[in-house]
Design a protein around this motif. Structure first.
Motif, mmCIF file in Angstrom:
data_model
loop_
_atom_site.group_PDB
_atom_site.id
_atom_site.type_symbol
_atom_site.label_atom_id
_atom_site.label_comp_id
_atom_site.label_asym_id
_atom_site.label_seq_id
_atom_site.Cartn_x
_atom_site.Cartn_y
_atom_site.Cartn_z
ATOM 1 N N GLY A 212 23.707 -28.618 -71.719
ATOM 2 C CA GLY A 212 23.122 -27.287 -71.909
ATOM 3 C C GLY A 212 23.346 -26.385 -70.715
ATOM 4 O O GLY A 212 23.685 -25.201 -70.869
ATOM 5 N N LEU A 213 23.181 -26.933 -69.518
ATOM 6 C CA LEU A 213 23.420 -26.148 -68.299
ATOM 7 C C LEU A 213 24.876 -25.723 -68.211
ATOM 8 O O LEU A 213 25.188 -24.619 -67.759
ATOM 9 N N GLY A 214 25.774 -26.619 -68.649
ATOM 10 C CA GLY A 214 27.191 -26.279 -68.642
ATOM 11 C C GLY A 214 27.508 -25.126 -69.585
ATOM 12 O O GLY A 214 28.396 -24.305 -69.307
ATOM 13 N N TYR A 215 26.780 -25.042 -70.705
ATOM 14 C CA TYR A 215 26.960 -23.932 -71.642
ATOM 15 C C TYR A 215 26.420 -22.627 -71.072
ATOM 16 O O TYR A 215 26.961 -21.550 -71.309
ATOM 17 N N MET A 216 25.336 -22.722 -70.312
ATOM 18 C CA MET A 216 24.681 -21.513 -69.807
ATOM 19 C C MET A 216 25.360 -20.937 -68.568
ATOM 20 O O MET A 216 25.421 -19.729 -68.390
ATOM 21 N N PHE A 217 25.866 -21.819 -67.710
ATOM 22 C CA PHE A 217 26.407 -21.376 -66.434
ATOM 23 C C PHE A 217 27.878 -21.761 -66.332
ATOM 24 O O PHE A 217 28.218 -22.943 -66.223
ATOM 25 N N GLU A 218 28.714 -20.768 -66.404
ATOM 26 C CA GLU A 218 30.154 -21.003 -66.349
ATOM 27 C C GLU A 218 30.531 -21.610 -65.003
ATOM 28 O O GLU A 218 30.091 -21.156 -63.949
ATOM 29 N N PRO A 399 22.122 -11.418 -78.421
ATOM 30 C CA PRO A 399 22.148 -11.828 -77.013
ATOM 31 C C PRO A 399 21.057 -12.836 -76.661
ATOM 32 O O PRO A 399 21.009 -13.343 -75.538
ATOM 33 N N LEU A 400 20.160 -13.121 -77.629
ATOM 34 C CA LEU A 400 19.014 -13.982 -77.324
ATOM 35 C C LEU A 400 19.369 -15.467 -77.300
ATOM 36 O O LEU A 400 18.563 -16.287 -76.863
ATOM 37 N N GLY A 401 20.570 -15.801 -77.774
ATOM 38 C CA GLY A 401 20.963 -17.202 -77.828
ATOM 39 C C GLY A 401 20.936 -17.873 -76.464
ATOM 40 O O GLY A 401 20.511 -19.026 -76.332
ATOM 41 N N THR A 402 21.371 -17.137 -75.433
ATOM 42 C CA THR A 402 21.374 -17.705 -74.079
ATOM 43 C C THR A 402 19.952 -17.963 -73.599
ATOM 44 O O THR A 402 19.669 -18.993 -72.968
ATOM 45 N N ILE A 403 19.052 -17.021 -73.891
ATOM 46 C CA ILE A 403 17.639 -17.213 -73.512
ATOM 47 C C ILE A 403 17.071 -18.431 -74.245
ATOM 48 O O ILE A 403 16.360 -19.257 -73.650
ATOM 49 N N MET A 404 17.392 -18.552 -75.528
ATOM 50 C CA MET A 404 16.914 -19.697 -76.295
ATOM 51 C C MET A 404 17.508 -21.013 -75.785
ATOM 52 O O MET A 404 16.860 -22.055 -75.824
ATOM 53 N N SER A 405 18.744 -20.954 -75.290
ATOM 54 C CA SER A 405 19.334 -22.154 -74.680
ATOM 55 C C SER A 405 18.526 -22.576 -73.461
ATOM 56 O O SER A 405 18.305 -23.773 -73.218
ATOM 57 N N GLY A 406 18.079 -21.575 -72.695
ATOM 58 C CA GLY A 406 17.237 -21.868 -71.534
ATOM 59 C C GLY A 406 15.920 -22.505 -71.949
ATOM 60 O O GLY A 406 15.452 -23.474 -71.320
ATOM 61 N N ILE A 407 15.315 -21.969 -73.015
ATOM 62 C CA ILE A 407 14.074 -22.549 -73.524
ATOM 63 C C ILE A 407 14.323 -23.966 -74.041
ATOM 64 O O ILE A 407 13.498 -24.876 -73.837
ATOM 65 N N ALA A 408 15.471 -24.170 -74.688
ATOM 66 C CA ALA A 408 15.809 -25.510 -75.181
ATOM 67 C C ALA A 408 15.931 -26.499 -74.024
ATOM 68 O O ALA A 408 15.457 -27.643 -74.125
ATOM 69 N N ILE A 409 16.546 -26.076 -72.926
ATOM 70 C CA ILE A 409 16.670 -26.953 -71.760
ATOM 71 C C ILE A 409 15.289 -27.277 -71.195
ATOM 72 O O ILE A 409 14.998 -28.427 -70.822
ATOM 73 N N LEU A 410 14.418 -26.256 -71.126
ATOM 74 C CA LEU A 410 13.049 -26.492 -70.665
ATOM 75 C C LEU A 410 12.330 -27.483 -71.583
ATOM 76 O O LEU A 410 11.605 -28.368 -71.114
#
Length: 505
Positions: A212-218, A399-410
């Protein structure tokens, strides 16, 4: 440390032996355990199916029997936790991190590779079957397995005032022999399945957080170093949580899990194809109920190709049984004061409905995108792994998908912490003769063993071998569960059934 039992020392020795095996000969560990597990699923798949379905039947019997009015505790005991807290405990300990991991991946994989016994006549049938089997694998059967173990433990602990260890549930059958070698063997199997089941889940959890972190942070890759850093950070957090006790750390984080999961599911429900999701949930729920008996006994024997069922259904039933000692012990601990009927309905019905909604929202949306937009979630799963399926899905909701990815990681991290925290609590109970408040020093030792096992085996590549070793423990534990039911029924027959509560006019 005066409360330590022989189960502690035997279990630590076995754990260290398997860790060393995984470090120095990971290939041999995986080959050996894989061969044993393959033999068990091929030769005893029928046994797992019959046993799991038998546990469902037993649970249903108790719900409709007058026995259901008996309390898990004294007749005047009240529940220690309200419904929200209790359900959050069930959700967290039972399969929360698994839903996040498989909620998107499993339906998509079934869609492209449906069960061979099903008569698939096109994509419509494939989609319906994919969701139905996802409901099946995460629904009534696994929660009935958990409920049986938890019920026996809670009944003997809170009503009979026995020690809170699994062997205590066999007193009506074995008498004082539960304090000897037989009882110790039962409790060691419990600890074995818990240590290795949770350790492998921690390892896979670290991989999913890294993905998930790899998807969020290039530029951030899901490397071994990344996963080791994640394990160290999570270990520190759950060890801090473990020292605060059940009513602080686990309780707070369990509620946080519910809120985060609800946010993620509501986002997908209203950002995704809402009507499609709810239609899919409604139809699949009916199809699941309609086909439950057939699926419960299906092995596709007459085609002589049982590979799909061995790889999915039987594997899942063995995995849930392997997790049952851990989850059952934890659920029992937080269920004092509830009637048997209320307990079984709460443990089985609520998580089953929630899991169905989850798979409809994430798996249903993924299948919809694959069919309507030609997305390649299935291809990404095949190329990278199941751990990135959720994040690949969320990327389609800018654009909310990235924020939701962050919530998913949490959410994954929070499940990670609470699962490990709950496991240290259970391991502490099982190795201190059932203490409801095991010493922090004992929980600390088991916490270090769990994380070290996960870290070492990720580095050595022995994680899947250890996962298979944990599932092998499900075979003897299935037999233990059958005799546990016999022992429980023998004890329940001596009970005076409470009268029905008079109806209010």
């Amino acid at each position: 440390m005066k409360k330590l039992t022989p189960v502690f020392f035997i279990s630590v020795f076995i754990a260290l032996a398997f860790i060393l095996w995984g470090v120095f000969a990971p290939g041999n560990l995986e080959d050996t355990t894989g061969a044993i597990q393959g033999f068990l699923t091929e030769q005893f798949g029928w046994f797992y199916l019959l046993a799991a379905t038998g546990f469902v039947v037993f649970a249903i019997f108790l719900v409709f029997s007058p026995i259901g009015r008996i309390k898990l505790g004294k007749d005047d005991d009240e529940p220690e936790y309200n419904y929200l807290t209790w359900f959050s405990f069930l959700f967290t300990a039972g399969m929360g991190i698994g839903l996040v991991f498989w909620g998107t991946a499993e339906p998509v994989m079934h869609f492209f590779d449906p069960p061979t016994a099903e008569n698939i006549r096109g994509e419509d049938d494939a989609a319906a079957v994919a969701l139905r089997y996802s409901f099946f694998h995460w629904g009534i059967h696994p929660w009935a397995i958990y409920a049986v173990v938890a019920l026996a433990l809670a009944y003997f602990k809170f009503r009979r005032k026995s020690a809170g260890v699994l062997s205590a549930a066999f007193e009506p059958l074995l008498g004082d022999r539960i304090h000897g070698g037989i009882g110790t063997t039962i409790n060691v199997i419990v600890v074995f399945a818990t240590v290795f089941g949770v350790a492998t889940s921690l390892g896979f959890g670290a991989m999913q957080v890294g993905g998930g972190l790899g998807y969020m942070f290039e530029g951030l890759e899901n490397t071994l170093t990344t996963q080791m850093i994640i394990i160290v950070i999570i270990t520190i957090l759950y060890m801090i949580s473990a020292q605060t006790g059940l009513n602080v750390g686990i309780k707070i984080l369990s509620k946080a899990n519910i809120y985060l999961a609800a946010i993620l599911m509501l986002f997908m429900l209203f950002s995704g194809p809402t009507n499609y999701i709810m239609n899919a949930f409604t139809q699949t729920l009916g199809s699941y109920a309609q086909n439950l008996i057939g699926m419960s006994f299906r092995l596709d024997s007459f085609s002589l190709d049982t590979g799909w069922y061995e790889g999915w259904t039987i594997f899942y039933w063995a995995w849930w049984i392997a997790w049952a000692p851990f989850v059952g012990t934890f659920i029992a601990r937080v269920s004092k004061g509830r009637t048997i009927r209320e307990f079984i309905l709460g443990v089985i019905a609520v998580p089953t409905i929630f899991a169905g909604l989850w798979f409809s929202a994430f798996g249903g949306t993924a299948i919809h995108l694959e069919r309507e937009l030609g997305t390649n979630i299935h291809g990404v799963i095949g190329e990278v792994g199941e751990e990135v399926a959720l994040f690949e899905l969320l990327q389609h909701f800018h654009p909310l998908g990235t924020i939701m990815s962050g919530i998913a990681i949490l959410l994954i991290a929070s499940f990670f912490i609470t699962s490990a925290d709950s496991a240290t609590f259970v391991l502490g109970m099982q190795t201190t003769n059932g203490s409801l408040h095991p010493p922090n020093s004992v929980k600390f030792i088991w916490g270090i063993i769990q994380s070290s096992t996960a870290a070492i085996l990720i580095m050595s590549g022995g994680l899947e071998g250890l996962q298979t070793a944990a599932i092998i423990a499900a075979f003897p534990f299935t037999i233990i569960m059958i005799f546990m039911i016999i022992s429980l029924m023998k004890a329940l027959r001596t009970e005076k059934i409470p009268p029905r509560k008079p109806r209010k006019e």
